[in-house]
Motif scaffolding. Structure first.
Motif, PDB file in Angstrom:
ATOM      1  N   ASN A  43       4.170  -1.436   2.858  1.00 10.64           N
ATOM      2  CA  ASN A  43       3.465  -0.675   1.834  1.00 10.64           C
ATOM      3  C   ASN A  43       1.974  -0.910   2.039  1.00 10.64           C
ATOM      4  O   ASN A  43       1.447  -1.956   1.705  1.00 10.64           O
ATOM      5  CB  ASN A  43       3.912  -1.128   0.446  1.00 10.64           C
ATOM      6  CG  ASN A  43       3.359  -0.248  -0.641  1.00 10.64           C
ATOM      7  OD1 ASN A  43       2.527   0.614  -0.397  1.00 10.64           O
ATOM      8  ND2 ASN A  43       3.818  -0.477  -1.850  1.00 10.64           N
ATOM      9  N   SER A  46      -0.176   1.375  -1.347  1.00 14.04           N
ATOM     10  CA  SER A  46       0.189   2.499  -2.211  1.00 14.04           C
ATOM     11  C   SER A  46      -0.193   2.213  -3.655  1.00 14.04           C
ATOM     12  O   SER A  46       0.034   1.120  -4.164  1.00 14.04           O
ATOM     13  CB  SER A  46       1.691   2.767  -2.140  1.00 14.04           C
ATOM     14  OG  SER A  46       2.063   3.238  -0.877  1.00 14.04           O
ATOM     15  N   ASP A  49       2.904   4.426  -8.650  1.00 16.75           N
ATOM     16  CA  ASP A  49       3.847   3.553  -9.352  1.00 16.75           C
ATOM     17  C   ASP A  49       5.289   3.843  -8.973  1.00 16.75           C
ATOM     18  O   ASP A  49       6.100   2.924  -8.846  1.00 16.75           O
ATOM     19  CB  ASP A  49       3.676   3.674 -10.870  1.00 16.75           C
ATOM     20  CG  ASP A  49       2.389   3.048 -11.356  1.00 16.75           C
ATOM     21  OD1 ASP A  49       1.851   2.155 -10.670  1.00 16.75           O
ATOM     22  OD2 ASP A  49       1.917   3.457 -12.437  1.00 16.75           O
ATOM     23  N   ASN A  52       6.041   2.123  -5.637  1.00 16.84           N
ATOM     24  CA  ASN A  52       6.138   0.669  -5.762  1.00 16.84           C
ATOM     25  C   ASN A  52       7.421   0.248  -6.451  1.00 16.84           C
ATOM     26  O   ASN A  52       8.096  -0.705  -6.006  1.00 16.84           O
ATOM     27  CB  ASN A  52       4.908   0.127  -6.483  1.00 16.84           C
ATOM     28  CG  ASN A  52       3.643   0.322  -5.665  1.00 16.84           C
ATOM     29  OD1 ASN A  52       3.659   0.209  -4.446  1.00 16.84           O
ATOM     30  ND2 ASN A  52       2.551   0.632  -6.325  1.00 16.84           N
ATOM     31  N   ASP A  56      10.437  -1.802  -4.556  1.00 18.26           N
ATOM     32  CA  ASP A  56      10.821  -3.091  -5.152  1.00 18.26           C
ATOM     33  C   ASP A  56      12.313  -3.129  -5.449  1.00 18.26           C
ATOM     34  O   ASP A  56      13.000  -4.099  -5.107  1.00 18.26           O
ATOM     35  CB  ASP A  56      10.047  -3.354  -6.448  1.00 18.26           C
ATOM     36  CG  ASP A  56       8.645  -3.877  -6.205  1.00 18.26           C
ATOM     37  OD1 ASP A  56       8.382  -4.421  -5.113  1.00 18.26           O
ATOM     38  OD2 ASP A  56       7.805  -3.736  -7.116  1.00 18.26           O
ATOM     39  N   LYS A  69       4.838  -5.900   0.784  1.00 17.83           N
ATOM     40  CA  LYS A  69       4.238  -5.206  -0.362  1.00 17.83           C
ATOM     41  C   LYS A  69       2.783  -4.819  -0.186  1.00 17.83           C
ATOM     42  O   LYS A  69       2.234  -4.082  -0.972  1.00 17.83           O
ATOM     43  CB  LYS A  69       4.379  -6.048  -1.626  1.00 17.83           C
ATOM     44  CG  LYS A  69       5.803  -6.192  -2.066  1.00 17.83           C
ATOM     45  CD  LYS A  69       5.889  -6.946  -3.362  1.00 17.83           C
ATOM     46  CE  LYS A  69       7.325  -7.079  -3.798  1.00 17.83           C
ATOM     47  NZ  LYS A  69       7.455  -7.567  -5.144  1.00 17.83           N
ATOM     48  N   SER A  70       2.124  -5.327   0.834  1.00 17.12           N
ATOM     49  CA  SER A  70       0.710  -4.985   0.989  1.00 17.12           C
ATOM     50  C   SER A  70       0.352  -4.913   2.469  1.00 17.12           C
ATOM     51  O   SER A  70       1.085  -5.390   3.328  1.00 17.12           O
ATOM     52  CB  SER A  70      -0.162  -6.030   0.299  1.00 17.12           C
ATOM     53  OG  SER A  70       0.034  -7.291   0.879  1.00 17.12           O
TER      54      SER A  70
END
Length: 75
Positions: A43, A46, A49, A52, A56, A69-70
């Motif tokens: 990700n 991004s 919402d 994400n 998740d 996640k990043s």
């Protein structure tokens, strides 16, 4: 044969890519799960919402999904 499928996503509310990301992953998952394969999703910052939350939830459910996640500046 083990295959690693890598995918980077950068979804925002403005670029409206959530549905494309979701459909791509959902289309790939049956092949990933049935075979000896892994899906690697990065990700890349991004701000959407929906994206994400989707990633998740999916990463907690799918053991063959590796989710970063990043952006970790790999490329």
């Amino acid at each position: 044969m083990n295959v690693l499928v890598a995918m980077a996503v950068h979804n925002t509310e403005e670029n409206k890519r959530f549905h494309t990301t979701r459909e791509t992953i959902l289309d790939l998952l049956p092949e990933i799960v049935q075979g000896d394969h892994t899906l690697f999703v990065v990700n890349n910052g991004s701000t959407c919402d929906k994206t994400n939350r989707f990633l998740d939830r999916l990463s907690k459910k799918e053991t063959k999904l590796i989710y970063i996640k990043s952006n970790i500046n790999l490329g």
